[in-house]
Motif scaffolding. Structure first.
Motif, PDB file in Angstrom:
ATOM      1  N   ARG A 187      -3.425  10.897  12.169  1.00 52.26           N
ATOM      2  CA  ARG A 187      -3.931  10.672  13.527  1.00 52.26           C
ATOM      3  C   ARG A 187      -2.820  10.595  14.562  1.00 52.26           C
ATOM      4  NH1 ARG A 187      -7.625   5.687  11.693  1.00 52.26           N
ATOM      5  NH2 ARG A 187      -8.787   6.780  10.088  1.00 52.26           N
ATOM      6  N   ASP A 230       0.830  -1.211   0.000  1.00 55.82           N
ATOM      7  CA  ASP A 230       0.000   0.000   0.000  1.00 55.82           C
ATOM      8  C   ASP A 230       0.861   1.256   0.000  1.00 55.82           C
ATOM      9  OD1 ASP A 230      -2.326  -1.474   0.030  1.00 55.82           O
ATOM     10  OD2 ASP A 230      -2.823  -1.042   2.133  1.00 55.82           O
ATOM     11  N   THR A 231       1.935   1.228   0.788  1.00 55.88           N
ATOM     12  CA  THR A 231       2.817   2.394   0.903  1.00 55.88           C
ATOM     13  C   THR A 231       3.532   2.672  -0.414  1.00 55.88           C
ATOM     14  OG1 THR A 231       3.125   1.950   3.262  1.00 55.88           O
ATOM     15  CG2 THR A 231       4.762   3.350   2.191  1.00 55.88           C
ATOM     16  N   ARG A 266      -0.242   3.043   7.283  1.00 57.84           N
ATOM     17  CA  ARG A 266      -1.269   2.721   6.287  1.00 57.84           C
ATOM     18  C   ARG A 266      -1.987   4.011   5.888  1.00 57.84           C
ATOM     19  NH1 ARG A 266      -3.123  -1.967   4.706  1.00 57.84           N
ATOM     20  NH2 ARG A 266      -2.124  -3.107   6.393  1.00 57.84           N
ATOM     21  N   PRO A 267      -2.204   4.252   4.604  1.00 55.45           N
ATOM     22  CA  PRO A 267      -2.851   5.504   4.169  1.00 55.45           C
ATOM     23  C   PRO A 267      -4.151   5.817   4.913  1.00 55.45           C
ATOM     24  CG  PRO A 267      -1.972   4.359   2.266  1.00 55.45           C
ATOM     25  CD  PRO A 267      -1.784   3.433   3.445  1.00 55.45           C
ATOM     26  N   SER A 268      -4.952   4.812   5.221  1.00 51.99           N
ATOM     27  CA  SER A 268      -6.221   5.046   5.917  1.00 51.99           C
ATOM     28  C   SER A 268      -6.029   5.428   7.382  1.00 51.99           C
ATOM     29  CB  SER A 268      -7.108   3.802   5.835  1.00 51.99           C
ATOM     30  OG  SER A 268      -6.473   2.699   6.468  1.00 51.99           O
ATOM     31  N   ALA A 269      -4.810   5.263   7.922  1.00 51.22           N
ATOM     32  CA  ALA A 269      -4.543   5.581   9.325  1.00 51.22           C
ATOM     33  C   ALA A 269      -3.720   6.862   9.487  1.00 51.22           C
ATOM     34  CB  ALA A 269      -3.820   4.411   9.987  1.00 51.22           C
ATOM     35  N   ARG A 270      -3.410   7.527   8.402  1.00 51.92           N
ATOM     36  CA  ARG A 270      -2.580   8.738   8.475  1.00 51.92           C
ATOM     37  C   ARG A 270      -3.360   9.920   9.027  1.00 51.92           C
ATOM     38  NH1 ARG A 270       0.410   7.784   2.667  1.00 51.92           N
ATOM     39  NH2 ARG A 270       1.590   5.973   3.383  1.00 51.92           N
ATOM     40  N   THR A 287      -1.277  -1.372  11.212  1.00 55.76           N
ATOM     41  CA  THR A 287      -1.533  -0.040  10.653  1.00 55.76           C
ATOM     42  C   THR A 287      -0.257   0.767  10.439  1.00 55.76           C
ATOM     43  OG1 THR A 287      -1.941   0.799  12.880  1.00 55.76           O
ATOM     44  CG2 THR A 287      -3.875   0.129  11.588  1.00 55.76           C
TER      45      THR A 287
END
Length: 180
Positions: A103, A25-26, A97-101, A72
């Protein structure tokens, strides 16, 4: 709730598939962490499994961040091998993970590495990142000092050569190693 924990060699093998998904993903999302896109999951999983020996030998430490469902984020710390450099280590492969950035997970991973390094006597950390990347904001805000840039140092995921910026962070007073 996200938990950050170090992993040992056998655990790294256990998490290799999840870490591979994060790495894919990265890289396929455009972040420069040493691989070219498109990165295949099998290749990424094999790369993680190959790191288990270095973790067991103490040359590499790896932390993972997990939520209730999956990995994540991750970060690594490579110990210097030479006797005159054992006071320093290199931070590597910080990935979220892009969906966890957005935060604070990247900062939490970085904090975990810095604390652990300081607890084991490391007094200087170094790292490099693609110049102009979002990671630079994180490192600067975490107190890292830019010390220079190298043009055309590494290829981005598309293979285009990009400059890399080097950073360092002292963790405490330098201590001389006794002569042997």
């Amino acid at each position: 709730m996200t938990e950050i924990a170090p992993v040992h060699g056998p655990e790294l093998i256990t998490y290799a598939d999840e870490l591979a998904a994060l790495l894919v993903d990265t890289v396929n999302g455009g972040s420069s962490v040493g691989f070219l896109a498109p990165l295949e999951r099998d290749e990424a999983a094999a790369w993680w499994r190959e790191r288990a020996g270095a973790v067991d030998a103490g040359h590499l430490q790896v932390w993972i961040a997990r939520d209730a469902e999956r990995v994540t984020g991750t970060i690594g710390l490579v110990r210097a091998a030479l006797p005159n450099a054992r006071h320093r280590a290199e931070v590597t492969k910080l990935m979220v993970r892009p969906s966890a950035r957005g935060r604070g997970l990247g900062r939490s991973l970085l904090d975990a590495v810095e604390r652990s390094a300081a607890e084991t006597g490391v007094t200087l950390l170094v790292l490099d990142t693609e110049s102009g990347s979002p990671a630079e904001r994180l490192y600067r805000s975490a107190g890292w000092t830019e010390c220079g840039s190298i043009p055309e140092y590494a290829g981005d995921p598309a293979g285009v050569l990009k400059p890399t910026t080097l950073y360092y962070k002292p963790l405490g007073p330098a201590r001389a190693t006794p002569a042997r």
